[in-house]
Design an enzyme around this catalytic site. Structure first.
Site, PDB file in Angstrom:
ATOM      1  NE  ARG A  67      -1.043   2.588   2.843  1.00 54.09           N
ATOM      2  CZ  ARG A  67      -0.522   3.732   3.266  1.00 54.09           C
ATOM      3  NH1 ARG A  67      -0.530   4.809   2.496  1.00 54.09           N
ATOM      4  NH2 ARG A  67       0.057   3.798   4.455  1.00 54.09           N
ATOM      5  CG  ASP A  68       3.247   4.339   2.980  1.00 55.99           C
ATOM      6  OD1 ASP A  68       2.937   5.253   2.202  1.00 55.99           O
ATOM      7  OD2 ASP A  68       3.851   4.531   4.055  1.00 55.99           O
ATOM      8  CG  HIS A  82       4.268   4.805   9.104  1.00 53.95           C
ATOM      9  ND1 HIS A  82       3.619   3.834   8.356  1.00 53.95           N
ATOM     10  CD2 HIS A  82       4.575   5.784   8.223  1.00 53.95           C
ATOM     11  CE1 HIS A  82       3.538   4.216   7.098  1.00 53.95           C
ATOM     12  NE2 HIS A  82       4.109   5.398   6.983  1.00 53.95           N
ATOM     13  CG  HIS A 121       7.926   7.882   5.174  1.00 52.85           C
ATOM     14  ND1 HIS A 121       7.679   7.480   3.883  1.00 52.85           N
ATOM     15  CD2 HIS A 121       6.781   7.662   5.867  1.00 52.85           C
ATOM     16  CE1 HIS A 121       6.423   7.050   3.798  1.00 52.85           C
ATOM     17  NE2 HIS A 121       5.853   7.153   4.988  1.00 52.85           N
ATOM     18  CB  CYS A 156       3.369  10.586   1.326  1.00 51.72           C
ATOM     19  SG  CYS A 156       1.693  11.188   1.499  1.00 51.72           S
ATOM     20  CG  ASN A 197       7.177   3.315   5.789  1.00 50.48           C
ATOM     21  OD1 ASN A 197       7.257   3.098   6.989  1.00 50.48           O
ATOM     22  ND2 ASN A 197       6.204   3.983   5.228  1.00 50.48           N
TER      23      ASN A 197
HETATM   24  C1  LIG Z   1     -10.428  11.199   1.338  1.00 55.80           C
HETATM   25  C2  LIG Z   1     -10.896  11.614  -0.053  1.00 55.80           C
HETATM   26  C3  LIG Z   1     -11.691  10.499  -0.681  1.00 55.80           C
HETATM   27  C4  LIG Z   1     -11.763  12.855   0.080  1.00 55.80           C
HETATM   28  O1  LIG Z   1     -11.931  13.424  -1.211  1.00 55.80           O
HETATM   29  P1  LIG Z   1     -13.071  14.488  -1.494  1.00 55.80           P
HETATM   30  O2  LIG Z   1     -12.919  14.918  -2.913  1.00 55.80           O
HETATM   31  O3  LIG Z   1     -13.043  15.522  -0.439  1.00 55.80           O
HETATM   32  O4  LIG Z   1     -14.339  13.550  -1.277  1.00 55.80           O
HETATM   33  P2  LIG Z   1     -15.831  13.683  -1.630  1.00 55.80           P
HETATM   34  O5  LIG Z   1     -16.556  12.917  -0.577  1.00 55.80           O
HETATM   35  O6  LIG Z   1     -16.199  15.095  -1.924  1.00 55.80           O
HETATM   36  O7  LIG Z   1     -15.932  12.830  -2.993  1.00 55.80           O
HETATM   37  C5  LIG Z   1     -15.341  13.267  -4.210  1.00 55.80           C
HETATM   38  C6  LIG Z   1     -15.279  12.081  -5.174  1.00 55.80           C
HETATM   39  O8  LIG Z   1     -14.462  11.044  -4.624  1.00 55.80           O
HETATM   40  C7  LIG Z   1     -15.247   9.854  -4.466  1.00 55.80           C
HETATM   41  N1  LIG Z   1     -14.838   9.202  -3.217  1.00 55.80           N
HETATM   42  C8  LIG Z   1     -14.941   9.706  -1.972  1.00 55.80           C
HETATM   43  N2  LIG Z   1     -14.447   8.804  -1.104  1.00 55.80           N
HETATM   44  C9  LIG Z   1     -14.048   7.737  -1.821  1.00 55.80           C
HETATM   45  C10 LIG Z   1     -13.468   6.498  -1.455  1.00 55.80           C
HETATM   46  N3  LIG Z   1     -13.195   6.187  -0.186  1.00 55.80           N
HETATM   47  N4  LIG Z   1     -13.178   5.619  -2.424  1.00 55.80           N
HETATM   48  C11 LIG Z   1     -13.462   5.917  -3.719  1.00 55.80           C
HETATM   49  N5  LIG Z   1     -14.009   7.089  -4.128  1.00 55.80           N
HETATM   50  C12 LIG Z   1     -14.292   7.985  -3.163  1.00 55.80           C
HETATM   51  C13 LIG Z   1     -16.695  10.332  -4.416  1.00 55.80           C
HETATM   52  O9  LIG Z   1     -17.554   9.304  -4.794  1.00 55.80           O
HETATM   53  C14 LIG Z   1     -16.648  11.460  -5.419  1.00 55.80           C
HETATM   54  O10 LIG Z   1     -16.599  10.877  -6.727  1.00 55.80           O
HETATM   55  P3  LIG Z   1     -17.175  11.679  -8.007  1.00 55.80           P
HETATM   56  O11 LIG Z   1     -18.604  11.962  -7.649  1.00 55.80           O
HETATM   57  O12 LIG Z   1     -16.341  12.944  -8.151  1.00 55.80           O
HETATM   58  O13 LIG Z   1     -16.957  10.696  -9.116  1.00 55.80           O
HETATM   59  C15 LIG Z   1      -9.685  11.959  -0.948  1.00 55.80           C
HETATM   60  O14 LIG Z   1      -9.068  13.098  -0.423  1.00 55.80           O
HETATM   61  C16 LIG Z   1      -8.695  10.865  -1.077  1.00 55.80           C
HETATM   62  O15 LIG Z   1      -8.973   9.791  -1.574  1.00 55.80           O
HETATM   63  N6  LIG Z   1      -7.434  11.138  -0.678  1.00 55.80           N
HETATM   64  C17 LIG Z   1      -6.358  10.193  -0.816  1.00 55.80           C
HETATM   65  C18 LIG Z   1      -5.684  10.052   0.489  1.00 55.80           C
HETATM   66  C19 LIG Z   1      -4.567   9.028   0.407  1.00 55.80           C
HETATM   67  O16 LIG Z   1      -4.773   7.898   0.013  1.00 55.80           O
HETATM   68  N7  LIG Z   1      -3.357   9.451   0.813  1.00 55.80           N
HETATM   69  C20 LIG Z   1      -2.272   8.576   0.907  1.00 55.80           C
HETATM   70  C21 LIG Z   1      -2.450   7.634   2.073  1.00 55.80           C
HETATM   71  S1  LIG Z   1      -2.101   8.378   3.659  1.00 55.80           S
HETATM   72  C22 LIG Z   1      -0.452   8.111   3.848  1.00 55.80           C
HETATM   73  O17 LIG Z   1       0.175   7.606   2.969  1.00 55.80           O
HETATM   74  C23 LIG Z   1       0.177   8.436   5.159  1.00 55.80           C
HETATM   75  C24 LIG Z   1       0.410   7.215   6.028  1.00 55.80           C
HETATM   76  C25 LIG Z   1      -0.892   6.552   6.463  1.00 55.80           C
HETATM   77  O18 LIG Z   1       1.149   6.232   5.332  1.00 55.80           O
HETATM   78  C26 LIG Z   1       1.193   7.610   7.281  1.00 55.80           C
HETATM   79  C27 LIG Z   1       2.325   8.608   7.018  1.00 55.80           C
HETATM   80  O19 LIG Z   1       3.409   8.240   6.541  1.00 55.80           O
HETATM   81  O20 LIG Z   1       2.092   9.783   7.290  1.00 55.80           O
END
Ligand SMILES: CC(C)(COP(=O)([O-])OP(=O)([O-])OC[C@H]1O[C@@H](n2cnc3c(N)ncnc32)[C@H](O)[C@@H]1OP(=O)([O-])[O-])[C@@H](O)C(=O)NCCC(=O)NCCSC(=O)C[C@@](C)(O)CC(=O)[O-]
Length: 302
Positions: free
Chosen positions: A15-16, A207, A209, A240, A249
């Protein structure tokens, strides 16, 4: 000093590690990576995320990946779910655990999940409740626990504020994440201690990086506190999408090598782990970032 005798590693590589890859990685390669990680002895694997495919295209095959993995008894497969839409899509794919992800930085929260910290907690609350109702454990990741790419230094007070919010909605486990790898041992300990004020040792993880090469030192600093759960990414995959320049990571191979040297048990076979790292690096067409992986591969090649 008494270090914990056993350490649990969650490999977040599928995933990450892969989420930021620009070139599509075929579902079968992701499933094969999971297979090789479990063959190496990993008992916790973060498989994919149920996030918007527009935001993170590489994870768009989440359902297919969950269907393709050959599940092994005793292995826990987790997935990220940022909202109810994500949880509802994830549940039929039968994860063992879900991960909600908040940040200690307002700016990062906006960039990563398009909402404030307070809004993110409101979104997570029903996710946690529904996950618990489905019998699933919920891990919480707390990004930018020492530094943020947009806000700079993050204080331990900011960390504790969000730890309390996560605890308040029933998140079972708190992962302290140094998203951009700027943490150094004492800063990491300070952030970790705030998590440990509210969560038991067994439910806290690190966690880290490795952008600035500090991750192993930071893990050691956490071991000194008794923390014994860490995320790591095979071959050091990752970065990220919302933290430019951040590398992956800490490599799982590097962590296992250090823990082996310290005489701490992980249950992981480092040679098989190196095979998994070599496999996915070959798929991606570049050498593993893991220094241990590269060294052991060079040794094998004679
Ligand atoms: C959170 C949202 C979805 C908000 O995104 P948004 O645009 O604010 O959401 P929305 O509710 O307004 O929806 C907009 C569109 O997204 C769709 N949607 C809404 N939710 C979903 C969902 N769950 N799955 C699939 N589709 C989704 C929804 O259906 C709609 O589709 P449209 O009508 O435009 O076709 C968006 O900002 C997003 O997906 N962000 C990605 C975040 C991400 O994956 N980041 C990387 C992971 S975190 C990380 O790596 C850090 C970590 C954990 O490892 C720790 C560290 O190192 O810090």
């Amino acid at each position: 000093m008494n270090l914990p005798s056993r350490v649990t590693l969650v490999d977040v590589g599928p995933r990450d590690g892969l989420q930021n890859e620009k070139q599509p990685v075929a579902t079968e390669h992701k499933a094969q990576l999971v297979a090789m990680l479990q063959a190496a002895g990993l008992r916790e694997i973060e498989v994919t995320s149920f996030v918007s495919p527009k935001w993170v295209p590489q994870m768009a095959d989440n359902e297919a990946v969950m269907a393709a993995i050959a599940r092994q008894p005793g292995v826990r497969y987790s997935v990220l779910t940022p909202n109810m839409k994500g949880l509802e899509a994830a549940l039929p794919t039968k994860p063992d655990e879900i991960v909600v992800f908040a940040a200690a930085s307002e700016a990062f929260s906006q960039k990563n999940i398009n909402c404030s910290i307070a809004e993110s907690i409101e979104r997570f609350a029903p996710v946690v409740e529904a996950a618990h109702a489905a019998g699933l454990k919920v891990r919480g990741a707390l990004s930018c626990a020492v530094g943020c790419p947009y806000e700079g230094d993050i204080s331990a007070d900011q960390v504790e504020r969000v730890v309390l919010l996560m605890k308040g909605i029933g998140v079972d486990h708190l992962g302290v994440a140094d998203t951009i790898g700027v943490g150094t041992p004492r800063k990491i300990q300070a952030a970790m201690e705030r998590a440990l004020k509210h969560y038991p040792l067994v439910e806290v993880s690190g966690h880290f990086h490795d952008t600035y090469g500090q991750a192993l030192s930071n893990i050691y600093a956490c071991l000194e506190l008794g923390v014994h759960n860490f995320d790591a990414s095979v071959a050091g995959l990752g970065g990220c999408p919302y933290a430019k320049g951040a590398t992956g990571n800490v490599a799982t191979e590097d962590v296992v090598f250090m823990l082996n040297g310290l005489g701490l048990e992980t249950g992981i076979d480092i040679d098989k782990l190196v095979d998994a790292g070599a496999y996915i690096s070959n798929v991606l067409g570049r050498p593993p970032v893991s220094r241990v992986g590269r060294a052991l591969l060079a040794k094998r090649a004679g």
